[in-house]
Write a protein that holds these residues in place. Structure first.
Motif, PDB file in Angstrom:
ATOM      1  N   PHE A 133     -26.328  84.028  19.967  1.00  0.00           N
ATOM      2  CA  PHE A 133     -25.772  83.705  18.709  1.00  0.00           C
ATOM      3  C   PHE A 133     -26.240  84.743  17.640  1.00  0.00           C
ATOM      4  CE2 PHE A 133     -24.498  81.099  14.945  1.00  0.00           C
ATOM      5  CZ  PHE A 133     -23.484  80.064  15.295  1.00  0.00           C
TER       6      PHE A 133
ATOM      7  N   PRO B 189     -27.919  79.479  15.234  1.00  0.00           N
ATOM      8  CA  PRO B 189     -26.873  78.529  15.108  1.00  0.00           C
ATOM      9  C   PRO B 189     -27.364  77.386  14.073  1.00  0.00           C
ATOM     10  CG  PRO B 189     -27.575  78.846  17.324  1.00  0.00           C
ATOM     11  CD  PRO B 189     -28.495  79.473  16.666  1.00  0.00           C
TER      12      PRO B 189
ATOM     13  N   ILE C 204     -19.398  81.695  22.407  1.00  0.00           N
ATOM     14  CA  ILE C 204     -20.153  81.551  21.069  1.00  0.00           C
ATOM     15  C   ILE C 204     -19.022  80.661  20.158  1.00  0.00           C
ATOM     16  CG2 ILE C 204     -20.831  82.775  19.092  1.00  0.00           C
ATOM     17  CD1 ILE C 204     -22.951  82.771  21.012  1.00  0.00           C
TER      18      ILE C 204
END
Length: 106
Positions: free
Chosen positions: A86, A94, A54
């Protein structure tokens, strides 16, 4: 959930692999190295690896790379896998994270 008799696919059985060279460099047995990583970071190896992926994804997103490219480059199966992981760790997708940093989404 009904049992189908099928074996889970290889992705669901995947574990973190410590390369033999790592234990050679440290002088530790592979299992001792796993224990050391777990104790040092306070996380299971798989969780530590996910967090590193990540962080790498965040860096790539800041450079303006496409989400699909970032997902594959960081070891995720696809863009939706990156999105799920995420969101789990960061609290947003994201795309939303990147927009919050003042960058245009791709």
């Amino acid at each position: 959930m009904q049992h189908t008799g099928r074996q889970p696919d290889s992705a669901s059985r995947r574990t973190v692999q410590i390369p033999p060279a790592a234990s050679t460099v440290t002088g530790d047995h592979k299992e001792q190295l796993r224990f050391t990583v777990t104790m040092g970071f306070g996380l299971a190896n798989s969780e530590w690896l996910l967090r590193r992926r990540i962080e790498r994804a965040k860096e790539s997103l800041l450079w303006g790379h496409k989400l699909s490219e970032v997902a594959l480059a960081c070891g995720f199966a696809d863009e939706s896998h990156l999105n799920r992981m995420f969101r789990r760790l960061v609290g947003s997708t994201p795309g939303k994270w990147r927009t919050g940093k003042g960058l245009a989404p791709h």
